[in-house]
Design a protein around this motif. Structure first.
Motif, PDB file in Angstrom:
ATOM      1  N   PHE A 417      79.313  10.026 -29.260  1.00 34.83           N
ATOM      2  CA  PHE A 417      80.288  10.802 -30.011  1.00 34.83           C
ATOM      3  C   PHE A 417      80.896  11.946 -29.200  1.00 34.83           C
ATOM      4  O   PHE A 417      81.710  12.716 -29.714  1.00 34.83           O
ATOM      5  CB  PHE A 417      79.653  11.339 -31.297  1.00 34.83           C
ATOM      6  CG  PHE A 417      79.413  10.269 -32.324  1.00 34.83           C
ATOM      7  CD1 PHE A 417      80.415   9.899 -33.202  1.00 34.83           C
ATOM      8  CD2 PHE A 417      78.201   9.609 -32.375  1.00 34.83           C
ATOM      9  CE1 PHE A 417      80.203   8.901 -34.145  1.00 34.83           C
ATOM     10  CE2 PHE A 417      77.975   8.602 -33.316  1.00 34.83           C
ATOM     11  CZ  PHE A 417      78.974   8.241 -34.195  1.00 34.83           C
ATOM     12  N   GLY A 418      80.501  12.033 -27.924  1.00 37.99           N
ATOM     13  CA  GLY A 418      81.151  12.979 -27.032  1.00 37.99           C
ATOM     14  C   GLY A 418      80.743  14.429 -27.201  1.00 37.99           C
ATOM     15  O   GLY A 418      81.497  15.327 -26.814  1.00 37.99           O
ATOM     16  N   LYS A 424      82.886  13.781 -23.369  1.00 35.26           N
ATOM     17  CA  LYS A 424      83.016  15.049 -24.082  1.00 35.26           C
ATOM     18  C   LYS A 424      84.464  15.549 -24.111  1.00 35.26           C
ATOM     19  O   LYS A 424      84.985  15.916 -25.169  1.00 35.26           O
ATOM     20  CB  LYS A 424      82.104  16.106 -23.461  1.00 35.26           C
ATOM     21  CG  LYS A 424      82.141  17.437 -24.182  1.00 35.26           C
ATOM     22  CD  LYS A 424      81.149  18.429 -23.589  1.00 35.26           C
ATOM     23  CE  LYS A 424      81.182  19.748 -24.347  1.00 35.26           C
ATOM     24  NZ  LYS A 424      80.194  20.722 -23.812  1.00 35.26           N
ATOM     25  N   GLU A 425      85.109  15.561 -22.972  1.00 37.18           N
ATOM     26  CA  GLU A 425      86.478  16.099 -22.907  1.00 37.18           C
ATOM     27  C   GLU A 425      87.435  15.261 -23.744  1.00 37.18           C
ATOM     28  O   GLU A 425      88.224  15.803 -24.543  1.00 37.18           O
ATOM     29  CB  GLU A 425      86.966  16.164 -21.463  1.00 37.18           C
ATOM     30  CG  GLU A 425      88.356  16.765 -21.334  1.00 37.18           C
ATOM     31  CD  GLU A 425      88.819  16.883 -19.888  1.00 37.18           C
ATOM     32  OE1 GLU A 425      89.959  17.351 -19.679  1.00 37.18           O
ATOM     33  OE2 GLU A 425      88.049  16.504 -18.981  1.00 37.18           O
ATOM     34  N   ALA A 426      87.362  13.943 -23.600  1.00 40.17           N
ATOM     35  CA  ALA A 426      88.284  13.078 -24.332  1.00 40.17           C
ATOM     36  C   ALA A 426      88.069  13.172 -25.841  1.00 40.17           C
ATOM     37  O   ALA A 426      89.030  13.247 -26.622  1.00 40.17           O
ATOM     38  CB  ALA A 426      88.123  11.632 -23.868  1.00 40.17           C
ATOM     39  N   MET A 427      86.789  13.196 -26.266  1.00 39.50           N
ATOM     40  CA  MET A 427      86.502  13.234 -27.699  1.00 39.50           C
ATOM     41  C   MET A 427      86.849  14.588 -28.308  1.00 39.50           C
ATOM     42  O   MET A 427      87.214  14.682 -29.481  1.00 39.50           O
ATOM     43  CB  MET A 427      85.035  12.896 -27.947  1.00 39.50           C
ATOM     44  CG  MET A 427      84.642  11.472 -27.559  1.00 39.50           C
ATOM     45  SD  MET A 427      85.542  10.193 -28.450  1.00 39.50           S
ATOM     46  CE  MET A 427      84.700  10.219 -30.019  1.00 39.50           C
ATOM     47  N   LYS A 429      89.423  16.253 -27.618  1.00 41.42           N
ATOM     48  CA  LYS A 429      90.874  16.291 -27.785  1.00 41.42           C
ATOM     49  C   LYS A 429      91.370  15.261 -28.788  1.00 41.42           C
ATOM     50  O   LYS A 429      92.579  15.089 -28.970  1.00 41.42           O
ATOM     51  CB  LYS A 429      91.553  16.059 -26.434  1.00 41.42           C
ATOM     52  CG  LYS A 429      91.254  17.143 -25.393  1.00 41.42           C
ATOM     53  CD  LYS A 429      91.913  16.811 -24.063  1.00 41.42           C
ATOM     54  CE  LYS A 429      91.604  17.889 -23.022  1.00 41.42           C
ATOM     55  NZ  LYS A 429      92.205  17.548 -21.700  1.00 41.42           N
ATOM     56  N   LEU A 430      90.461  14.597 -29.443  1.00 38.29           N
ATOM     57  CA  LEU A 430      90.808  13.529 -30.370  1.00 38.29           C
ATOM     58  C   LEU A 430      91.633  14.077 -31.543  1.00 38.29           C
ATOM     59  O   LEU A 430      91.337  15.142 -32.091  1.00 38.29           O
ATOM     60  CB  LEU A 430      89.524  12.889 -30.903  1.00 38.29           C
ATOM     61  CG  LEU A 430      89.612  11.519 -31.568  1.00 38.29           C
ATOM     62  CD1 LEU A 430      90.046  10.464 -30.554  1.00 38.29           C
ATOM     63  CD2 LEU A 430      88.258  11.155 -32.174  1.00 38.29           C
ATOM     64  N   THR A 431      92.709  13.381 -31.913  1.00 41.12           N
ATOM     65  CA  THR A 431      93.522  13.749 -33.086  1.00 41.12           C
ATOM     66  C   THR A 431      93.659  12.525 -33.982  1.00 41.12           C
ATOM     67  O   THR A 431      93.308  11.401 -33.599  1.00 41.12           O
ATOM     68  CB  THR A 431      94.921  14.227 -32.670  1.00 41.12           C
ATOM     69  OG1 THR A 431      95.669  13.103 -32.161  1.00 41.12           O
ATOM     70  CG2 THR A 431      94.828  15.314 -31.602  1.00 41.12           C
ATOM     71  N   TRP A 432      94.218  12.750 -35.174  1.00 34.05           N
ATOM     72  CA  TRP A 432      94.410  11.623 -36.081  1.00 34.05           C
ATOM     73  C   TRP A 432      95.377  10.590 -35.505  1.00 34.05           C
ATOM     74  O   TRP A 432      95.355   9.418 -35.907  1.00 34.05           O
ATOM     75  CB  TRP A 432      94.918  12.113 -37.437  1.00 34.05           C
ATOM     76  CG  TRP A 432      93.809  12.603 -38.327  1.00 34.05           C
ATOM     77  CD1 TRP A 432      93.561  13.872 -38.717  1.00 34.05           C
ATOM     78  CD2 TRP A 432      92.783  11.805 -38.923  1.00 34.05           C
ATOM     79  NE1 TRP A 432      92.448  13.938 -39.510  1.00 34.05           N
ATOM     80  CE2 TRP A 432      91.952  12.667 -39.661  1.00 34.05           C
ATOM     81  CE3 TRP A 432      92.482  10.443 -38.902  1.00 34.05           C
ATOM     82  CZ2 TRP A 432      90.838  12.214 -40.369  1.00 34.05           C
ATOM     83  CZ3 TRP A 432      91.373   9.987 -39.617  1.00 34.05           C
ATOM     84  CH2 TRP A 432      90.570  10.865 -40.338  1.00 34.05           C
TER      85      TRP A 432
END
Length: 441
Positions: A417-418, A424-427, A429-432
């Motif tokens: 789940f980051g 970690k970085e990609a998760m 920055k996660l948006t809808w």
């Protein structure tokens, strides 16, 4: 990707097999040494009147086997070349550990004591990676030649998996003009204390509960008057060499710090990652042993006039276990290969989750395979005339020690789940817009 075992390693496995037959098996059968491996093994190994510790004769036999293996050039296979070893890779060790465990219980490889003709000593690589130049110069020869034998003082009576909440503390104190530390606390499950020269004491020297930083490792002589073995903890599988130790007003100088002040947790991670991948391989080997013995027995046993193996109720559970063994082998070897292809200290950051996957699943699989083997063999499988009950009792331990399977699953979840790790970085920055949650025509 090449999944073949190298010709060199294949040849080495054959060399190990020949060594077992020529040197180890005769020692196992000599005099009455076999008593340590048949149905009497728990009594033969355990000095019940001496706190349940291993009997002297049992430990002397293990030492003889290690000496034979060391003389033959096998015991230090995994040690760095500059420390007298062969620089065996994590992948090689995974293959070797599986191979030896799949042979079943014996003097060649007795996992209850972490004994093997190909030694597993995570402390050696940990020392190489984390010791300062001054520490290497001072202690290196003693480590290589076995004059320093350490036990691992991380777990505490009130803290196991939550190691960063430890109650053991070390406070700066100058004594007779020498800078040092005053240590107070307690440790649990400090395996091997009865034969150790030093205890690696993890103590909080700074920071707050839960902080990864601020934990320091001290190398404390086991005969220090402030070190007291309070009791040996009797376990599901005996003998025991796992005590509860109290640490009272222990003063040590600055140069007993192992590695760097406040960075001790990295040493602990180094230790467990090496142990976890190798333990996973050993559990895989033991599981394979249980499955193979069950298959042979089911083919030969003929209740109601036909082989037991004709019944799908016998086949299918073993098919499931066999399939899981094959899949686990691939994950272990891939993970070990990745460990070999990155700096040692990057393992925790990059693939700690994969090591945890291998370990928790391998240990669980081994217990399931041993239980199934007992069921297939019926009454004789439940008896101590077979090895399955011993394998089950011993490997059940590994679902708890060096990180319970729940803690290891939590590590996998944190990577997935980051919350930590490469995602970690990609998760974060996660948006809808990245989530396909809308209905589509």
């Amino acid at each position: 990707m090449d999944f073949a075992v190298s010709p060199e390693l294949t040849a080495y496995l054959a060399e190990l097999d020949a060594f077992i037959e020529s040197d180890i098996k005769p020692l196992e059968q000599k005099d009455d040494n076999i008593r340590f491996f048949d149905y009497r093994r728990e009594h033969a190994r355990t000095d019940w009147d001496n706190q349940g510790l291993p009997r002297k004769e049992w430990e002397e036999l293990l030492a003889q086997a290690r000496e034979l293996a060391d003389t033959a050039g096998h015991y230090r296979y995994a040690w760095p070349v500059e420390m007298g070893g062969k620089g065996g890779a994590n992948l090689d060790m995974a293959v070797i550990r599986e191979h030896l465990a799949a042979k079943g219980l014996g003097l060649h490889n007795d996992l209850q004591t972490e004994h093997s003709i190909v030694g597993n000593n995570p402390f050696v690589l940990m020392f190489k990676e984390f010791a300062t130049n001054a520490q290497y110069d001072k202690y290196g020869d003693d480590v290589i030649n076995g004059r320093i034998r350490t036990c691992f003082g991380l777990t505490e009576p009130d803290h196991g998996s939550d190691a960063t909440f430890m109650d053991t503390t070390a406070v700066r104190e100058t004594k007779d003009g020498v800078d040092g530390w005053r240590i107070n606390g307690a440790k649990m499950w400090t395996t091997g204390t009865h034969v150790a020269s030093h205890i690696m004491v993890f103590a909080r020297t700074g920071g707050e509960d839960g902080d990864a930083g601020g934990i320091t490792v001290f190398l404390v002589p086991i005969d220090h008057p402030g070190v007291k073995i309070e009791q040996y903890l009797w376990t599901f599988n005996m003998p025991t060499d796992h005590p509860r130790v109290s640490l009272t007003d222990i003063w040590v100088p600055d140069d007993t710090i192992w590695g760097l002040e406040g960075r001790g947790l990295g040493l602990g991670q180094s230790f467990v990652h090496q142990n976890r991948i190798r333990q996973a391989a050993s559990s895989l080997g033991a599981a394979i042993f249980c499955v193979e013995e069950s298959v042979k027995y089911a083919r030969m046993r003929k209740p109601f006039g036909k082989p037991l193996s004709d019944n799908q109720a016998i086949q299918w559970p073993l098919v499931e276990l066999h399939t899981q063994c094959e899949m686990l082998r691939l994950l272990i070897r891939k993970t070990a290969w990745e460990m070999d292809n990155m700096p040692h200290k990057e393992v925790e950051k990059q693939i700690s989750d994969k090591v945890s996957m291998c370990n928790y699943w391998g240990n669980r699989l081994c217990c399931e395979a041993a239980d199934r083997a007992m069921q297939v063999h019926g009454g004789i499988g439940y008896s101590r005339h077979k090895q399955f009950e011993h394998i089950l009792r011993h490997h059940r331990r590994y679902r708890i020690t060096e990180g319970s399977e729940e803690i290891q699953m939590r590590k996998v979840g944190a990577f997935l789940f980051g919350y930590i790790g490469p995602r970690k970085e990609a998760m974060s920055k996660l948006t809808w817009d990245d989530v396909d949650y809308r209905l589509h025509p």
